[in-house]
Design a protein around this motif. Structure first.
Motif, PDB file in Angstrom:
ATOM      1  N   ALA A 174      -7.870 -18.701  12.279  1.00 57.94           N
ATOM      2  CA  ALA A 174      -9.219 -18.267  11.880  1.00 57.94           C
ATOM      3  C   ALA A 174      -9.340 -16.740  11.938  1.00 57.94           C
ATOM      4  CB  ALA A 174     -10.269 -18.914  12.785  1.00 57.94           C
ATOM      5  N   VAL A 175      -8.708 -16.127  12.938  1.00 59.93           N
ATOM      6  CA  VAL A 175      -8.748 -14.658  13.047  1.00 59.93           C
ATOM      7  C   VAL A 175      -8.132 -14.037  11.787  1.00 59.93           C
ATOM      8  CG1 VAL A 175      -7.792 -12.657  14.279  1.00 59.93           C
ATOM      9  CG2 VAL A 175      -8.838 -14.529  15.569  1.00 59.93           C
ATOM     10  N   GLY A 176      -6.948 -14.545  11.381  1.00 57.06           N
ATOM     11  CA  GLY A 176      -6.270 -14.019  10.184  1.00 57.06           C
ATOM     12  C   GLY A 176      -7.141 -14.211   8.953  1.00 57.06           C
ATOM     13  N   ASP A 177      -7.721 -15.390   8.841  1.00 53.75           N
ATOM     14  CA  ASP A 177      -8.561 -15.731   7.694  1.00 53.75           C
ATOM     15  C   ASP A 177      -9.773 -14.780   7.600  1.00 53.75           C
ATOM     16  OD1 ASP A 177     -10.014 -17.055   5.815  1.00 53.75           O
ATOM     17  OD2 ASP A 177     -10.452 -18.837   7.021  1.00 53.75           O
ATOM     18  N   VAL A 178     -10.477 -14.588   8.707  1.00 54.97           N
ATOM     19  CA  VAL A 178     -11.677 -13.731   8.673  1.00 54.97           C
ATOM     20  C   VAL A 178     -11.285 -12.265   8.450  1.00 54.97           C
ATOM     21  CG1 VAL A 178     -13.715 -12.959   9.974  1.00 54.97           C
ATOM     22  CG2 VAL A 178     -13.007 -15.352  10.094  1.00 54.97           C
ATOM     23  N   ARG A 179     -10.179 -11.846   9.050  1.00 60.57           N
ATOM     24  CA  ARG A 179      -9.726 -10.452   8.822  1.00 60.57           C
ATOM     25  C   ARG A 179      -9.463 -10.207   7.341  1.00 60.57           C
ATOM     26  NH1 ARG A 179      -5.509  -8.957  13.746  1.00 60.57           N
ATOM     27  NH2 ARG A 179      -7.137  -8.668  15.293  1.00 60.57           N
ATOM     28  N   ARG A 180      -8.802 -11.177   6.691  1.00 62.62           N
ATOM     29  CA  ARG A 180      -8.505 -11.012   5.251  1.00 62.62           C
ATOM     30  C   ARG A 180      -9.802 -10.900   4.452  1.00 62.62           C
ATOM     31  NH1 ARG A 180      -4.315 -14.290   6.621  1.00 62.62           N
ATOM     32  NH2 ARG A 180      -5.470 -16.208   6.216  1.00 62.62           N
ATOM     33  N   SER A 181     -10.786 -11.747   4.752  1.00 62.10           N
ATOM     34  CA  SER A 181     -12.055 -11.700   3.999  1.00 62.10           C
ATOM     35  C   SER A 181     -12.794 -10.393   4.248  1.00 62.10           C
ATOM     36  CB  SER A 181     -12.989 -12.831   4.429  1.00 62.10           C
ATOM     37  OG  SER A 181     -12.396 -14.061   4.237  1.00 62.10           O
ATOM     38  N   ALA A 182     -12.782  -9.951   5.517  1.00 60.70           N
ATOM     39  CA  ALA A 182     -13.602  -8.794   5.894  1.00 60.70           C
ATOM     40  C   ALA A 182     -12.947  -7.472   5.514  1.00 60.70           C
ATOM     41  CB  ALA A 182     -13.871  -8.821   7.397  1.00 60.70           C
ATOM     42  N   GLY A 183     -11.629  -7.490   5.406  1.00 66.32           N
ATOM     43  CA  GLY A 183     -10.925  -6.249   5.091  1.00 66.32           C
ATOM     44  C   GLY A 183     -10.884  -5.293   6.271  1.00 66.32           C
ATOM     45  N   HIS A 184     -11.084  -5.777   7.465  1.00 68.62           N
ATOM     46  CA  HIS A 184     -10.890  -4.956   8.671  1.00 68.62           C
ATOM     47  C   HIS A 184     -10.331  -5.856   9.765  1.00 68.62           C
ATOM     48  CE1 HIS A 184     -14.440  -6.531  10.794  1.00 68.62           C
ATOM     49  NE2 HIS A 184     -15.140  -6.361   9.687  1.00 68.62           N
ATOM     50  N   ASP A 185      -9.851  -5.242  10.851  1.00 68.07           N
ATOM     51  CA  ASP A 185      -9.218  -6.079  11.876  1.00 68.07           C
ATOM     52  C   ASP A 185     -10.031  -6.166  13.171  1.00 68.07           C
ATOM     53  OD1 ASP A 185      -8.875  -3.588  12.852  1.00 68.07           O
ATOM     54  OD2 ASP A 185      -6.673  -3.647  12.951  1.00 68.07           O
ATOM     55  N   ARG A 186     -11.337  -5.912  13.062  1.00 68.37           N
ATOM     56  CA  ARG A 186     -12.182  -6.022  14.262  1.00 68.37           C
ATOM     57  C   ARG A 186     -12.629  -7.476  14.444  1.00 68.37           C
ATOM     58  NH1 ARG A 186     -13.844  -1.909  11.286  1.00 68.37           N
ATOM     59  NH2 ARG A 186     -15.823  -2.901  10.722  1.00 68.37           N
ATOM     60  N   VAL A 187     -11.640  -8.346  14.436  1.00 74.41           N
ATOM     61  CA  VAL A 187     -11.875  -9.786  14.563  1.00 74.41           C
ATOM     62  C   VAL A 187     -10.917 -10.309  15.627  1.00 74.41           C
ATOM     63  CG1 VAL A 187     -11.886 -12.000  13.348  1.00 74.41           C
ATOM     64  CG2 VAL A 187     -12.376  -9.894  12.079  1.00 74.41           C
ATOM     65  N   SER A 188     -11.436 -10.948  16.641  1.00 75.67           N
ATOM     66  CA  SER A 188     -10.571 -11.503  17.688  1.00 75.67           C
ATOM     67  C   SER A 188     -11.115 -12.872  18.085  1.00 75.67           C
ATOM     68  CB  SER A 188     -10.527 -10.557  18.897  1.00 75.67           C
ATOM     69  OG  SER A 188     -11.831 -10.396  19.417  1.00 75.67           O
ATOM     70  N   ALA A 189     -10.396 -13.548  18.948  1.00 74.41           N
ATOM     71  CA  ALA A 189     -10.853 -14.891  19.337  1.00 74.41           C
ATOM     72  C   ALA A 189     -10.644 -15.133  20.822  1.00 74.41           C
ATOM     73  CB  ALA A 189     -10.094 -15.946  18.535  1.00 74.41           C
ATOM     74  N   LEU A 190     -11.473 -15.992  21.360  1.00 73.00           N
ATOM     75  CA  LEU A 190     -11.317 -16.468  22.742  1.00 73.00           C
ATOM     76  C   LEU A 190     -11.344 -17.988  22.692  1.00 73.00           C
ATOM     77  CD1 LEU A 190     -13.848 -14.018  24.446  1.00 73.00           C
ATOM     78  CD2 LEU A 190     -11.368 -14.049  24.795  1.00 73.00           C
ATOM     79  N   THR A 191     -10.586 -18.611  23.577  1.00 74.58           N
ATOM     80  CA  THR A 191     -10.658 -20.070  23.608  1.00 74.58           C
ATOM     81  C   THR A 191     -11.409 -20.508  24.863  1.00 74.58           C
ATOM     82  OG1 THR A 191      -8.435 -20.090  24.537  1.00 74.58           O
ATOM     83  CG2 THR A 191      -8.613 -20.616  22.215  1.00 74.58           C
ATOM     84  N   ALA A 192     -12.354 -21.408  24.649  1.00 75.78           N
ATOM     85  CA  ALA A 192     -13.151 -21.929  25.770  1.00 75.78           C
ATOM     86  C   ALA A 192     -13.844 -23.199  25.311  1.00 75.78           C
ATOM     87  CB  ALA A 192     -14.213 -20.905  26.183  1.00 75.78           C
ATOM     88  N   ASP A 193     -13.951 -24.149  26.221  1.00 77.39           N
ATOM     89  CA  ASP A 193     -14.776 -25.327  25.962  1.00 77.39           C
ATOM     90  C   ASP A 193     -16.158 -25.021  26.516  1.00 77.39           C
ATOM     91  OD1 ASP A 193     -16.135 -27.679  25.899  1.00 77.39           O
ATOM     92  OD2 ASP A 193     -14.599 -28.872  26.924  1.00 77.39           O
ATOM     93  N   VAL A 194     -17.110 -24.802  25.622  1.00 73.54           N
ATOM     94  CA  VAL A 194     -18.430 -24.366  26.093  1.00 73.54           C
ATOM     95  C   VAL A 194     -19.292 -25.527  26.593  1.00 73.54           C
ATOM     96  CG1 VAL A 194     -18.401 -22.377  24.512  1.00 73.54           C
ATOM     97  CG2 VAL A 194     -19.673 -24.429  23.873  1.00 73.54           C
ATOM     98  N   THR A 195     -18.764 -26.748  26.557  1.00 75.08           N
ATOM     99  CA  THR A 195     -19.543 -27.845  27.147  1.00 75.08           C
ATOM    100  C   THR A 195     -19.354 -27.892  28.675  1.00 75.08           C
ATOM    101  OG1 THR A 195     -17.802 -29.498  26.835  1.00 75.08           O
ATOM    102  CG2 THR A 195     -19.407 -29.272  25.054  1.00 75.08           C
ATOM    103  N   GLY A 196     -18.418 -27.082  29.191  1.00 77.15           N
ATOM    104  CA  GLY A 196     -18.173 -27.081  30.636  1.00 77.15           C
ATOM    105  C   GLY A 196     -18.640 -25.766  31.260  1.00 77.15           C
ATOM    106  N   LEU A 197     -19.195 -25.853  32.461  1.00 77.53           N
ATOM    107  CA  LEU A 197     -19.692 -24.637  33.119  1.00 77.53           C
ATOM    108  C   LEU A 197     -18.555 -23.682  33.462  1.00 77.53           C
ATOM    109  CD1 LEU A 197     -22.413 -26.394  35.272  1.00 77.53           C
ATOM    110  CD2 LEU A 197     -22.842 -24.620  33.549  1.00 77.53           C
ATOM    111  N   ASP A 198     -17.385 -24.236  33.798  1.00 74.81           N
ATOM    112  CA  ASP A 198     -16.201 -23.391  34.066  1.00 74.81           C
ATOM    113  C   ASP A 198     -15.821 -22.590  32.834  1.00 74.81           C
ATOM    114  OD1 ASP A 198     -15.722 -23.988  36.601  1.00 74.81           O
ATOM    115  OD2 ASP A 198     -13.856 -25.127  36.279  1.00 74.81           O
ATOM    116  N   GLY A 199     -15.780 -23.301  31.704  1.00 69.65           N
ATOM    117  CA  GLY A 199     -15.434 -22.660  30.430  1.00 69.65           C
ATOM    118  C   GLY A 199     -16.420 -21.558  30.093  1.00 69.65           C
TER     119      GLY A 199
END
Ligand SMILES: NC(=O)c1ccc[n+]([C@@H]2O[C@H](COP(=O)([O-])OP(=O)(O)OC[C@H]3O[C@@H](n4cnc5c(N)ncnc54)[C@H](OP(=O)(O)O)[C@@H]3O)[C@@H](O)[C@H]2O)c1
Length: 297
Positions: free
Chosen positions: A43-68
């Motif tokens: 998804a990061v690569g995909d959005v970077r290509r569309s946006a034409g810039h590389d200020r796109v990053s990702a984090l992985t987390a399960d937001v249904t959990g309080l720890d996440g």
């Protein structure tokens, strides 16, 4: 949006991905969130290509959990001092009552507790941005009155027709109204949007049994032919989130509900009911208390 930073949960696929793309194309730095590292990378690569810039990053987390959520909050804090946009987009639709590791019903966790907790965890950064915008994503059908004794579907759970899904999405609206009031003095706007139908990973997995009995004979046709044909353009489904997050027209607007065509609509009475709002707020505050206390500087 150049110079601004946006965090969108559930944005490595579905409507969230198109929301992230819409904001990145407008120049924002975006942080995507999903649970799967491989999908996040793609998804990061995909959005970077569309946006034409590389200020796109990702984090992985399960937001249904309080720890996440706690981990996500501290990772975001490491990446940025100020956060201009937070889109609480993750949605879950389940036919049966499932609990998270925290013992919280999962749709409530995704649609209510996650937006409450993440907004509070990131509040210092949202305040610092000045005129930050929080966008919560709801479903289409207001789920009737909020049942204070049944917020977690503990007394009555109607899964197949997504009644508890709708109940929790009404709570998303109630939470938005209350948060908007609470954060009025902080320069943080909070609005709720409806994306309209989108043929996404979430509803590709809807079972025929989820349809009212009368419609079940045509359900396979709807799921396999009609939905892909008419609802595959997810840029359309992301319009209301992008509007609330980035448009000049939404500047200074808080506590509002935007429909799928970005029109301002009144919140349903069920979301404005103070007793329901209080019950939702109090439960979220209680469930997230330890995580929020641990995050205090
Ligand atoms: N689609 C519709 O027709 C429709 C209609 C009305 C309202 N909505 C609402 O719009 C929002 C987006 O819907 P959608 O259909 O795009 O959803 P979706 O297809 O389930 O979204 C998929 C994205 O969410 C991520 N995700 C799923 N569970 C997660 C979790 N627990 N923690 C973090 N990320 C998670 C996925 O990442 P991984 O794959 O890595 O897990 C992926 O990036 C939801 O709030 C939904 O209720 C949708």
């Amino acid at each position: 949006m150049t110079g601004k930073t946006a965090l969108i949960t559930g944005s490595t696929g579905g409507i969230g991905l198109e929301t992230a793309r819409g904001l990145a194309v407008r120049g924002a730095s975006v942080i995507l969130v999903g649970t799967d590292p491989g999908r996040a990378r793609r998804a990061v690569g995909d959005v970077r290509r569309s946006a034409g810039h590389d200020r796109v990053s990702a984090l992985t987390a399960d937001v249904t959990g309080l720890d996440g959520l706690a981990r996500l909050g501290s990772q975001v804090a490491e990446r940025c001092d100020a956060l201009d946009v937070l889109v609480n987009n993750v949605g879950v639709s389940l036919p049966r009552r499932e609990l998270t590791a925290d013992g919280v019903e999962k749709m409530f966790a995704a649609h209510v507790l996650a937006p409450f907790t993440l907004t509070h965890l990131l509040l210092p950064r949202l305040r610092r941005a000045g005129r930050a915008r929080v966008v919560n994503v709801t479903g289409g059908i207001p789920g009737g009155p909020i049942e204070p004794g049944n917020l977690l579907g503990e007394r009555r759970f109607l899964g197949w027709r997504f009644s508890h899904y709708n109940h929790t999405k009404t709570m998303t609206m109630a939470l938005t109204a209350r948060l908007a009031g609470e954060l009025r003095g902080d320069g943080v706007a909070v609005n709720v949007v409806y994306p309209g139908h989108g043929y996404t990973p979430m509803n590709r997995s809807i079972p025929v049994a989820a349809f009212p009995r009368l419609y079940r004979p045509i359900a396979p046709l709807v799921l396999k032919v009609v939905a892909p044909l008419f609802f595959s353009d997810l840029t359309r489904s992301a319009r209301s989130s992008v509007h609330a997050a980035a448009s000049p027209e939404a500047e200074g607007v808080s506590g509002a509900y935007f429909d799928a065509r970005c029109r301002r609509r009144p919140l349903p009475a069920s979301a404005l009911d103070e007793r329901g709002q209080r019950a939702v707020w109090d439960l979220c505050a209680r469930l997230s208390a330890d995580v929020l206390a641990a995050a205090q500087p």
